[in-house]
Design an enzyme around this catalytic site. Structure first.
Site, PDB file in Angstrom:
ATOM      1  N   HIS A 288      64.680  28.649 -42.092  1.00 46.82           N
ATOM      2  CA  HIS A 288      63.455  28.527 -41.299  1.00 46.82           C
ATOM      3  C   HIS A 288      62.536  29.658 -41.705  1.00 46.82           C
ATOM      4  O   HIS A 288      63.007  30.757 -41.995  1.00 46.82           O
ATOM      5  CB  HIS A 288      63.747  28.646 -39.799  1.00 46.82           C
ATOM      6  CG  HIS A 288      62.507  28.876 -38.984  1.00 46.82           C
ATOM      7  ND1 HIS A 288      61.695  27.847 -38.579  1.00 46.82           N
ATOM      8  CD2 HIS A 288      61.898  30.028 -38.583  1.00 46.82           C
ATOM      9  CE1 HIS A 288      60.653  28.354 -37.933  1.00 46.82           C
ATOM     10  NE2 HIS A 288      60.755  29.680 -37.929  1.00 46.82           N
TER      11      HIS A 288
ATOM     12  N   ARG B 194      65.084  25.143 -50.138  1.00 48.36           N
ATOM     13  CA  ARG B 194      65.510  23.904 -49.474  1.00 48.36           C
ATOM     14  C   ARG B 194      65.987  22.867 -50.490  1.00 48.36           C
ATOM     15  O   ARG B 194      66.936  22.126 -50.228  1.00 48.36           O
ATOM     16  CB  ARG B 194      64.394  23.376 -48.583  1.00 48.36           C
ATOM     17  CG  ARG B 194      64.318  24.187 -47.283  1.00 48.36           C
ATOM     18  CD  ARG B 194      63.062  23.941 -46.553  1.00 48.36           C
ATOM     19  NE  ARG B 194      63.067  24.517 -45.207  1.00 48.36           N
ATOM     20  CZ  ARG B 194      61.977  24.739 -44.504  1.00 48.36           C
ATOM     21  NH1 ARG B 194      60.797  24.421 -45.002  1.00 48.36           N
ATOM     22  NH2 ARG B 194      62.051  25.267 -43.300  1.00 48.36           N
TER      23      ARG B 194
ATOM     24  N   LYS C 261      70.014  29.275 -41.931  1.00 49.21           N
ATOM     25  CA  LYS C 261      70.586  28.371 -40.934  1.00 49.21           C
ATOM     26  C   LYS C 261      72.097  28.169 -41.138  1.00 49.21           C
ATOM     27  O   LYS C 261      72.638  28.492 -42.202  1.00 49.21           O
ATOM     28  CB  LYS C 261      69.844  27.031 -40.996  1.00 49.21           C
ATOM     29  CG  LYS C 261      68.362  27.170 -40.610  1.00 49.21           C
ATOM     30  CD  LYS C 261      67.713  25.807 -40.455  1.00 49.21           C
ATOM     31  CE  LYS C 261      66.252  25.952 -40.075  1.00 49.21           C
ATOM     32  NZ  LYS C 261      65.638  24.651 -39.733  1.00 49.21           N
TER      33      LYS C 261
ATOM     34  N   GLU D  38      57.983  35.027 -33.189  1.00 48.59           N
ATOM     35  CA  GLU D  38      59.378  34.824 -33.585  1.00 48.59           C
ATOM     36  C   GLU D  38      60.093  36.157 -33.813  1.00 48.59           C
ATOM     37  O   GLU D  38      61.252  36.324 -33.432  1.00 48.59           O
ATOM     38  CB  GLU D  38      59.419  33.934 -34.830  1.00 48.59           C
ATOM     39  CG  GLU D  38      58.930  32.519 -34.510  1.00 48.59           C
ATOM     40  CD  GLU D  38      58.812  31.607 -35.732  1.00 48.59           C
ATOM     41  OE1 GLU D  38      59.035  32.066 -36.869  1.00 48.59           O
ATOM     42  OE2 GLU D  38      58.490  30.418 -35.524  1.00 48.59           O
TER      43      GLU D  38
ATOM     44  N   ARG E  90      56.944  30.655 -47.330  1.00 48.36           N
ATOM     45  CA  ARG E  90      56.854  29.192 -47.230  1.00 48.36           C
ATOM     46  C   ARG E  90      56.959  28.528 -48.611  1.00 48.36           C
ATOM     47  O   ARG E  90      57.576  27.474 -48.761  1.00 48.36           O
ATOM     48  CB  ARG E  90      55.559  28.789 -46.521  1.00 48.36           C
ATOM     49  CG  ARG E  90      55.600  29.122 -45.029  1.00 48.36           C
ATOM     50  CD  ARG E  90      54.281  28.896 -44.335  1.00 48.36           C
ATOM     51  NE  ARG E  90      53.862  27.496 -44.376  1.00 48.36           N
ATOM     52  CZ  ARG E  90      54.406  26.536 -43.632  1.00 48.36           C
ATOM     53  NH1 ARG E  90      55.398  26.821 -42.802  1.00 48.36           N
ATOM     54  NH2 ARG E  90      53.965  25.308 -43.711  1.00 48.36           N
TER      55      ARG E  90
ATOM     56  N   PHE F 149      64.165  14.847 -32.176  1.00 49.97           N
ATOM     57  CA  PHE F 149      65.259  15.558 -32.834  1.00 49.97           C
ATOM     58  C   PHE F 149      65.644  16.863 -32.129  1.00 49.97           C
ATOM     59  O   PHE F 149      66.537  17.571 -32.589  1.00 49.97           O
ATOM     60  CB  PHE F 149      64.893  15.845 -34.305  1.00 49.97           C
ATOM     61  CG  PHE F 149      63.613  16.637 -34.514  1.00 49.97           C
ATOM     62  CD1 PHE F 149      63.596  18.014 -34.353  1.00 49.97           C
ATOM     63  CD2 PHE F 149      62.436  15.991 -34.869  1.00 49.97           C
ATOM     64  CE1 PHE F 149      62.425  18.743 -34.547  1.00 49.97           C
ATOM     65  CE2 PHE F 149      61.252  16.714 -35.064  1.00 49.97           C
ATOM     66  CZ  PHE F 149      61.264  18.099 -34.906  1.00 49.97           C
TER      67      PHE F 149
ATOM     68  N   ASN G 111      68.284  22.183 -43.063  1.00 46.29           N
ATOM     69  CA  ASN G 111      67.428  22.455 -44.214  1.00 46.29           C
ATOM     70  C   ASN G 111      67.472  23.918 -44.679  1.00 46.29           C
ATOM     71  O   ASN G 111      66.507  24.446 -45.206  1.00 46.29           O
ATOM     72  CB  ASN G 111      65.997  21.960 -43.967  1.00 46.29           C
ATOM     73  CG  ASN G 111      65.316  22.668 -42.809  1.00 46.29           C
ATOM     74  OD1 ASN G 111      65.949  23.444 -42.102  1.00 46.29           O
ATOM     75  ND2 ASN G 111      64.043  22.413 -42.615  1.00 46.29           N
TER      76      ASN G 111
ATOM     77  N   THR H 280      59.737  21.153 -45.582  1.00 43.39           N
ATOM     78  CA  THR H 280      60.739  21.014 -44.513  1.00 43.39           C
ATOM     79  C   THR H 280      61.796  19.982 -44.885  1.00 43.39           C
ATOM     80  O   THR H 280      62.992  20.211 -44.702  1.00 43.39           O
ATOM     81  CB  THR H 280      60.047  20.570 -43.200  1.00 43.39           C
ATOM     82  OG1 THR H 280      59.040  21.533 -42.876  1.00 43.39           O
ATOM     83  CG2 THR H 280      61.031  20.464 -42.056  1.00 43.39           C
TER      84      THR H 280
ATOM     85  N   TYR I 215      62.805  27.063 -30.320  1.00 43.45           N
ATOM     86  CA  TYR I 215      62.178  25.808 -30.776  1.00 43.45           C
ATOM     87  C   TYR I 215      61.409  25.098 -29.659  1.00 43.45           C
ATOM     88  O   TYR I 215      61.211  23.884 -29.743  1.00 43.45           O
ATOM     89  CB  TYR I 215      63.240  24.880 -31.357  1.00 43.45           C
ATOM     90  CG  TYR I 215      63.648  25.227 -32.781  1.00 43.45           C
ATOM     91  CD1 TYR I 215      62.699  25.267 -33.802  1.00 43.45           C
ATOM     92  CD2 TYR I 215      64.974  25.488 -33.113  1.00 43.45           C
ATOM     93  CE1 TYR I 215      63.054  25.568 -35.107  1.00 43.45           C
ATOM     94  CE2 TYR I 215      65.342  25.794 -34.433  1.00 43.45           C
ATOM     95  CZ  TYR I 215      64.367  25.828 -35.414  1.00 43.45           C
ATOM     96  OH  TYR I 215      64.720  26.122 -36.708  1.00 43.45           O
TER      97      TYR I 215
END
Ligand code: CMP
Length: 140
Positions: free
Chosen positions: A115, A102, A9, A126, A85, A57, A112, A91, A49
Site C-alpha cells: 500500500h 505489484r 502487506k 496515514e 506510487r 470488498f 497486492n 492497484t 481503510y
C-alpha cells in the site's frame, strides 16, 4: 523533501519479500524514516481503510490485512508520494507495469503486496495513524 507511508502487506511478508521491497525503495532513492513489523487488529485495519467502508470488498480487505504480519514504513525523499506510487504500479496487478512491485509480488487486486499513500494529505493522516511523532526520524 516529502514523506509518504507504505505497508508491505501480509502476502508479501509471507512470501519473504520484505527485503526485496525495501531494497527497491532504497535503490530508487527513498529513505526509511520509520519502520515496524506488526500484526494489525481488526479495529486498526478498519480505521485505516475507513474511506472504503461502503465498498463491497471492505470486509474481505480487512480480513486479508489482519491474516498475518505487515511492515509499516515512513519513506522520505524528493517527490516521495509520486515516486512510491510509480514503484508500486497500478492497484490491480493485472494492469501494473513490468518491474513494478505489484507486478512482481502481488497475487490479486486485494493481495497486492504493498500500500502507498495516494497524496500528501493521506500520507500525513496515514503516518500519524500508525506512528508517534518521536518514532519518525528525519534523515535529511
Ligand atoms: P490499497 O492501495 O491498499 O487501497 C485499498 C485496497 O483495497 C487496495 O490497495 C486493494 O488491496 C483492495 N482492493 C480490493 N478490491 C479492490 C478493488 N476492486 N478496487 C480497489 N481496491 C481494491
Amino acid at each position: 523533501m516529502e514523506r509518504t507511508f507504505s505497508i508491505i502487506k501480509p502476502n508479501a511478508v509471507a512470501d519473504n519479500n520484505i527485503g526485496n521491497v525495501i531494497a527497491r525503495f532504497e535503490k530508487e532513492g527513498l529513505r526509511i524514516a520509520a519502520l515496524k513489523l506488526t500484526h494489525l487488529s481488526k479495529e486498526k485495519a478498519e480505521g485505516f481503510y475507513i474511506e472504503h467502508k461502503e465498498r463491497p470488498f471492505f470486509g474481505s480487505l480487512v480480513g486479508f490485512m489482519t491474516e498475518g504480519p505487515v511492515v509499516l514504513m515512513v519513506l522520505e525523499g524528493e517527490n516521495a508520494v509520486e515516486k512510491n506510487r510509480k514503484i508500486m504500479g497500478a492497484t490491480n496487478p493485472a494492469q501494473a507495469e513490468e518491474g513494478t512491485l505489484r507486478k512482481l509480488y502481488a497475487k490479486s487486486i486485494e493481495a497486492n503486496a504493498v500500500h502507498g499513500s495516494d497524496s500528501l494529505a493521506s500520507a500525513e493522516r496515514e503516518i500519524n495513524y500508525f506512528f508517534d511523532k518521536n518514532e519518525v526520524k528525519a534523515r535529511f
